[in-house]
Structures are given as structure tokens and as C-alpha cells.
Design an enzyme around this catalytic site. Structure first.
Site, PDB file in Angstrom:
ATOM      1  N   ASN A  17     -10.774  -2.978  -5.725  1.00  0.00           N
ATOM      2  CA  ASN A  17      -9.683  -2.010  -6.475  1.00  0.00           C
ATOM      3  C   ASN A  17     -10.497  -1.698  -7.906  1.00  0.00           C
ATOM      4  OD1 ASN A  17      -6.751  -3.140  -5.134  1.00  0.00           O
ATOM      5  ND2 ASN A  17      -7.920  -1.365  -4.691  1.00  0.00           N
ATOM      6  N   ASP A  65       0.790  -1.261   0.062  1.00  0.00           N
ATOM      7  CA  ASP A  65       0.020  -0.096   0.260  1.00  0.00           C
ATOM      8  C   ASP A  65       0.891   1.130  -0.079  1.00  0.00           C
ATOM      9  OD1 ASP A  65      -2.350   1.431  -0.067  1.00  0.00           O
ATOM     10  OD2 ASP A  65      -2.758   1.299   1.928  1.00  0.00           O
TER      11      ASP A  65
HETATM   12  C1  IPE Z   1      -1.340  -0.070  -3.487  1.00  0.00           C
HETATM   13  O1  IPE Z   1      -1.243   1.420  -3.295  1.00  0.00           O
HETATM   14  C2  IPE Z   1      -1.623  -0.609  -4.883  1.00  0.00           C
HETATM   15  C3  IPE Z   1      -3.018  -1.162  -5.081  1.00  0.00           C
HETATM   16  C4  IPE Z   1      -3.996  -1.135  -4.168  1.00  0.00           C
HETATM   17  C5  IPE Z   1      -3.242  -1.461  -6.577  1.00  0.00           C
HETATM   18  P1  IPE Z   1      -2.360   2.411  -3.411  1.00  0.00           P
HETATM   19  O2  IPE Z   1      -2.891   2.465  -4.854  1.00  0.00           O
HETATM   20  O3  IPE Z   1      -3.495   1.835  -2.589  1.00  0.00           O
HETATM   21  O4  IPE Z   1      -1.589   3.709  -2.866  1.00  0.00           O
HETATM   22  P2  IPE Z   1      -2.544   4.540  -2.042  1.00  0.00           P
HETATM   23  O5  IPE Z   1      -3.088   3.756  -0.797  1.00  0.00           O
HETATM   24  O6  IPE Z   1      -3.588   5.464  -2.898  1.00  0.00           O
HETATM   25  O7  IPE Z   1      -1.357   5.910  -1.645  1.00  0.00           O
HETATM   26 MG    MG Z   2      -4.177   2.313  -0.824  1.00  0.00          MG
END
Ligand code: IPE
Ligand code: MG
Length: 226
Positions: free
Chosen positions: A50, A2
Site C-alpha cells: 500500500n 477493501d
Molecule cells: C481498502 O480500501 C483500504 C486500504 C487498502 C488501506 P481501498 O483503498 O483498497 O479501496 P478500493 O479498493 O480502491 O476501492
Molecule cells: Mg482495494
């Protein structure tokens, strides 16, 4: 894994640049785990939630997955890295699913005690449990098992993680203090390590710190220390 988006935003870059950096971090950390003698590394790459992100961001993440899977097909055998997926892969592109099948086949030819990376893709802990329950119910209907025979061991055999031990240590980077639907069944007695480090900045030293911290924990599994 994350914090990719925040890492990029802090640098005035598009979020997708964070995913590119995060994918490199995965490669480095997997190598380090393997060198340290870790048997299983399970990473949360893409959750069932996601898909709510912009089509552009999802497309970039899927493109990165494809690139890394193509590379894995060429290098897994040489590097003795087993690759396995957790999650419902059916909504993924036929191309990605074919690549996942290919890496699964290579994994089958590697030694059972080679380092294994599990990649959670379109994965959710609740979804995993529901898919397991559906399959168990179907098996009961088909007459191959009975509800009263179900115990923890048997139920674990219906999960994506079947045959793989529960995680000893769960690391969440980026300062968030939650599990976000990760390995809900398997985490019952896992130790947790939280760090503010954003995933693209997560490095070997940070992993060593997490492991050192884990080694100081007193795991009793509900029992009493002798
Ligand atoms: C993690 O980083 C990657 C995925 C969930 C694909 P994020 O995309 O969640 O990064 P933040 O939380 O917005 O900083
Ligand atoms: Mg994230």
C-alpha cells in the site's frame, strides 16, 4: 477491509473520505464480533504494497490509525478489547510505534479470553514468512535450535500470529476474488466468504450472513466425513 476508495468515488468524494467511513465500519464490526462471542478478529488495514499509493492517501490512513489508537488507549480496558498488530512496524512513524507499544501493554493486562482485534499494518503474508525464516535461521546459527527440529507448530511460533489460532473464516468485501497477500500461512484450511459489498457499507447483518454461511460449511481438513 477493501473498497473504501470505490465507495468514495461512487459518491464523488475523495478516496480519503472512504477511509474515514471504513474506519468507522471497523469500529462497528469489531463491537459486533465481540457481542457475538468471536474471540479474534483480524483486519487488513495496510499492506506492504500500500506504500505505492499517493503520499496524501498514505498520510490520511496513518492519521486515522493514530486517531483510533489514541482512542483505543482510553477505551480498551473499559471495553475489554485486546489489540495486537501483525506486520513489520519499523517503517511507521515513531509516534505510531509508541502507540502500538502502549496498546500492547494494555492488552497484556487484559484477560487472555477477552475479545482480541489483530490489526495488520505494513503487513504482507510473504513478508511475515520471510521474517520468520530469517529469525529461525538466526536462531539456528546461534545454536538455540536445529533445522531438523522445525515442524509446523514450531514455525507458527515465529509468525506474527504466534499463539493465535488460524482463522476459521476469511471475509473479503468489495467483489475482489483474491487474497492479496493476507495470512498466507494461516489460511491453509480457512473458509472463505466473498461479498460485493464495499467495506464502508459492510454492516452487522452482512457479518451475520457470513457467519451463517460459515456454519453450513463442512470442514474436513483433508479427512473424510464420519
Ligand atoms: C481498502 O480500501 C483500504 C486500504 C487498502 C488501506 P481501498 O483503498 O483498497 O479501496 P478500493 O479498493 O480502491 O476501492
Ligand atoms: Mg482495494
Amino acid at each position: 477491509m477493501d473498497g473504501n476508495g470505490r465507495w468514495a468515488t461512487q459518491r464523488g468524494l475523495p478516496r480519503t473520505a472512504g477511509h474515514k467511513a471504513g474506519a468507522e465500519t471497523f469500529r462497528r464490526i469489531a463491537t459486533h464480533c465481540k457481542n457475538r462471542g468471536v474471540r479474534y478478529l483480524t483486519v487488513y488495514a495496510f499492506s506492504t504494497e500500500n506504500w505505492r499509493r499517493s503520499a496524501d492517501e498514505v498520510r490520511v490512513i496513518m492519521g486515522l490509525l493514530k486517531r483510533y489508537l489514541l482512542e483505543a488507549v482510553d477505551t480498551m480496558e473499559r471495553d475489554h478489547i485486546r489489540l495486537h498488530f501483525f506486520g513489520d512496524l519499523t517503517p511507521l512513524s515513531p509516534e505510531l510505534r509508541a502507540l502500538a507499544r502502549e496498546t500492547d501493554e494494555i492488552t497484556e493486562h487484559l484477560a487472555a479470553d477477552d475479545f482480541q482485534a489483530n490489526v495488520c499494518l505494513n503487513y504482507g503474508g510473504r513478508d511475515e514468512i520471510l521474517r520468520a525464516v530469517r529469525q529461525f535461521a538466526a536462531d539456528c546459527t546461534a545454536g538455540t535450535c536445529r533445522p531438523e527440529d522445525l515442524d509446523e507448530g514450531r514455525f507458527s511460533g515465529y509468525l506474527d500470529s504466534r499463539g493465535i489460532p488460524d482463522p476459521e473464516l476469511i471475509i473479503r468485501p468489495s467483489g475482489e476474488l483474491r487474497l492479496s497477500n493476507f495470512l498466507l500461512w494461516q489460511c491453509a484450511y480457512s473458509e472463505f466468504y466473498f461479498t460485493d459489498t464495499l467495506w464502508p457499507d459492510f454492516d452487522e447483518a452482512e457479518l451475520d450472513r457470513a457467519i451463517a454461511e460459515y456454519q453450513k460449511r463442512d470442514r474436513r481438513f483433508g479427512g473424510v466425513k464420519k
